[in-house]
Design a protein around this motif. Sequence first.
Motif, PDB file in Angstrom:
ATOM      1  N   GLU A  29      -6.692   1.286  -2.305  1.00 35.36           N
ATOM      2  CA  GLU A  29      -7.385   0.005  -2.075  1.00 35.36           C
ATOM      3  C   GLU A  29      -8.037  -0.495  -3.357  1.00 35.36           C
ATOM      4  N   SER A  30      -8.535   0.387  -4.150  1.00 35.63           N
ATOM      5  CA  SER A  30      -9.165  -0.035  -5.394  1.00 35.63           C
ATOM      6  C   SER A  30      -8.150  -0.643  -6.342  1.00 35.63           C
ATOM      7  N   ALA A  77     -11.119   7.799 -11.884  1.00 30.05           N
ATOM      8  CA  ALA A  77     -11.613   8.198 -10.562  1.00 30.05           C
ATOM      9  C   ALA A  77     -10.766   9.319  -9.974  1.00 30.05           C
ATOM     10  N   VAL A  93      -9.473  14.618  -3.786  1.00 37.64           N
ATOM     11  CA  VAL A  93      -9.634  13.166  -3.939  1.00 37.64           C
ATOM     12  C   VAL A  93      -8.897  12.448  -2.813  1.00 37.64           C
ATOM     13  N   ARG A 144      -6.585   7.047   0.004  1.00 41.96           N
ATOM     14  CA  ARG A 144      -6.692   5.672   0.489  1.00 41.96           C
ATOM     15  C   ARG A 144      -7.653   4.792  -0.313  1.00 41.96           C
ATOM     16  N   PRO A 145      -8.853   5.247  -0.587  1.00 42.95           N
ATOM     17  CA  PRO A 145      -9.744   4.379  -1.388  1.00 42.95           C
ATOM     18  C   PRO A 145      -9.171   4.081  -2.759  1.00 42.95           C
ATOM     19  N   LEU A 146      -8.456   5.039  -3.310  1.00 46.71           N
ATOM     20  CA  LEU A 146      -7.848   4.788  -4.624  1.00 46.71           C
ATOM     21  C   LEU A 146      -6.832   3.656  -4.532  1.00 46.71           C
ATOM     22  N   VAL A 193      -5.025  -1.925  -5.722  1.00 50.10           N
ATOM     23  CA  VAL A 193      -4.473  -3.194  -5.219  1.00 50.10           C
ATOM     24  C   VAL A 193      -5.555  -4.276  -5.254  1.00 50.10           C
ATOM     25  N   GLY A 194      -6.742  -3.914  -4.807  1.00 51.26           N
ATOM     26  CA  GLY A 194      -7.821  -4.892  -4.745  1.00 51.26           C
ATOM     27  C   GLY A 194      -8.227  -5.394  -6.112  1.00 51.26           C
ATOM     28  N   VAL A 211      -9.433   2.628 -14.636  1.00 51.08           N
ATOM     29  CA  VAL A 211     -10.464   2.908 -13.646  1.00 51.08           C
ATOM     30  C   VAL A 211      -9.945   3.905 -12.614  1.00 51.08           C
ATOM     31  N   ILE A 212      -8.752   3.651 -12.133  1.00 56.35           N
ATOM     32  CA  ILE A 212      -8.187   4.536 -11.106  1.00 56.35           C
ATOM     33  C   ILE A 212      -7.948   5.938 -11.676  1.00 56.35           C
ATOM     34  N   ARG A 247       0.819  -1.214   0.000  1.00 57.34           N
ATOM     35  CA  ARG A 247       0.000   0.000   0.000  1.00 57.34           C
ATOM     36  C   ARG A 247       0.853   1.263   0.000  1.00 57.34           C
TER      37      ARG A 247
END
Lengths: 206, 206, 206, 206
Positions: free
Chosen positions: B160-161, B199, B153, B156-158, B163-164, B195-196, B133
């Motif tokens: 996680e998205s 976003a 923006v 953190r959610p980016l 890596v996930g 996608v990232i 991370r």
Amino acid sequence: MPEKQQSPTGRPRDPDVSERLIAAALEEYARTGWQSFTMQGVARRAGVGKSALYRRWTTKEELLIAGVESVALPLSETSDSGNLREDLTDAATRILHHFLDPTGWATLRISVDSTASPTMLDPFQERVTQAIRSGITAIFTHAADRGELTSDVPVRPLVESLVGSILVHVLSMPFDVRDDARQNAAAHVEPLVDVIMRAASPQPCP
Amino acid sequence: MPEKQQSPTGRPRDPDVSERLIAAALEEYARTGWQSFTMQGVARRAGVGKSALYRRWTTKEELLIAGVESVALPLSETSDSGNLREDLTDAATRILHHFLDPTGWATLRISVDSTASPTMLDPFQERVTQAIRSGITAIFTHAADRGELTSDVPVRPLVESLVGSILVHVLSMPFDVRDDARQNAAAHVEPLVDVIMRAASPQPCP
Amino acid sequence: MPEKQQSPTGRPRDPDVSERLIAAALEEYARTGWQSFTMQGVARRAGVGKSALYRRWTTKEELLIAGVESVALPLSETSDSGNLREDLTDAATRILHHFLDPTGWATLRISVDSTASPTMLDPFQERVTQAIRSGITAIFTHAADRGELTSDVPVRPLVESLVGSILVHVLSMPFDVRDDARQNAAAHVEPLVDVIMRAASPQPCP
Amino acid sequence: MPEKQQSPTGRPRDPDVSERLIAAALEEYARTGWQSFTMQGVARRAGVGKSALYRRWTTKEELLIAGVESVALPLSETSDSGNLREDLTDAATRILHHFLDPTGWATLRISVDSTASPTMLDPFQERVTQAIRSGITAIFTHAADRGELTSDVPVRPLVESLVGSILVHVLSMPFDVRDDARQNAAAHVEPLVDVIMRAASPQPCP
DNA sequence: TATTAAACGAGACGGTACGTCGCGTCTTCTT
DNA sequence: AAGAAGACGCGACGTACCGTCTCGTTTAATA
């Protein structure tokens, strides 16, 4: 992964025995995972002879998959409110709870474990992993049908991002936060859905 | 997770033994995972007594973590080309290869297995999960410094998205596609980075 | 069985270490016999490094013999009251106590264990077993000198009968009688001495 | 000391396994005694899993006693020729051979080892030690019935003297004499029987 | 109704891994 | 060189689970 075929003649299998075995298997696995998951222990907890167990499932994996798919399959059913964000949030919340639940977490464990070898993957993936993906895919499909989604956005990466972000979110969550996540699921899910919504939206004017 | 402390007096431990044990542990684990991963087998393969093994690591987890962190830590080092998409693509490609490698996959297995109980999670997460991370987080931070990222923006959610999504991508990959993924990593990674990037970009004009 | 030769040069051995080792050996052996008698344990109890122990005695047997002969040797010293029965009773009483004592009983254990193989027997037998026999033999010799014994009676079988009868007496004694035997030694010894006295006496008139 | 009770239900134990285990135990013990007598080795030699061994006997002692009593019990059967000396000589010869035999010697070893603790003594003593004593006691009883023995002579000390003298005789025998003792048993036994005969005879006229 | 073939519980069986401990040898530093 | 400490490869300890195999008993469909 249903239980093995039985002979047409002779005494039929007791369905209650099967149920007790599956329940026992999930309980045992939820305790401490692979470590203490033993065929012997499952039979003991179910109050059943070892032969009755081996007659139905030959390996631990077969047994676990049988137990786990009953838990995972409901995830493929998603809501259809007519609003993309709402549907995604609802699905994401359920997936979050799924991964926070010991039995649900087992789904992932088995999936991860079986990914290493080619033998186990296929039956399990088709049933469990795909169940989760297909539910979210449906949400996007419905949204596209409604015109809420620009058609040039590929769906699959979006699905993978959403499911994956929830997974990594739980995966990197300190242990004492898990209870909070269970109670305030919305707060945990919102930023992740946000990312997807931004990615799915029409892009800025050039 | 380094080996256990040794006493300052007496004969010092042979570092060569430690190395052989870690190498043997990774080889054994890469074979068929938890199933056939035995302390006995690791010691045997390393040509070492069981006592020398238990003297250093008490549990399978400790031993595996020691072996795995040498593999995972390099992931925290990311490139800094001055271009966000380029850096993300590079990092994502390395993570994809990481999850496609048996030893790298072990990282996830252990992480998943240890998430169940509070005892194991912390040491492992801080070392391995966070390593992955933090590398990507740094990329976003640098991009924000350069003004490539709108400041509103959340990062953190980016992370996680991204890596996930790679994780779920590998997780739901049929076994015979894995070789293709290894060779055409770019094709597999691009949609996920897309996608990232969407976003993370400024949102459409109102 | 003295300790092994030491080098003439360099630091001399610490005699206190030897003493502590022998004491520890007897204590350990008296606990539960061969079962829990370990070199490791002896060194630990003596507060001594293993090397100091192995430098002196290589095997358990050597160590035990060293410890046991200090206990057994005094048995060779017998009284000489001028009366055969009195002397025999005195000697028999002391042998009875010897066999009732844990450390004394160790004598027998070692003797019995070592009788199986030719290597160990000789050094031990000459020192311990013979010590007991020679004391009683001396009593008979003195009695013969005084004319109390008809010269045609062979001494050796008499000695073996006396020592043996005490041994078998203890050997076939229920555990809860042992305390009684310790306190009323005379009552236990008398019938056995009687047998010897009858056998040693001149035979009935024809 | 028979094997542990088995449950009435389930698959019954294989008696052949028990036999092989006992035979293997005696062979292993006869090799070098306690030193190299391991449960592991017994199971290995018998071609049997360790579980099958532990299922029947929990400790080395139990196992050895089971093996040894089959060897010792025949000693309780003695001849009855109508002549005291002859019967005693016969019995003494058989006891001598018993103690000269590795398996027979094991009887003594176990007896000596178990005398230390109260737990083991009783079952073993009743079966083995008493077997030897009772045979000789019967000889005296028969002789007394025939009037060959003055009634005032107590039997027990005589028995202890005879058995004990043979025991000590073997115990203090140099290793290279043992072969001679096996072949010329009569010569070794005669002086010891003589002692008993003298002690058992009517005493000299006052 | 009697037969029959499989289900069922129980547990024995030969294996193997567990984690611990003692073996006897060795290497290190200190006295 | 003695001594304390402890690492080393090895193997036995007693327990538990593996997957297979007998046992005696129960149960439903067939004859």
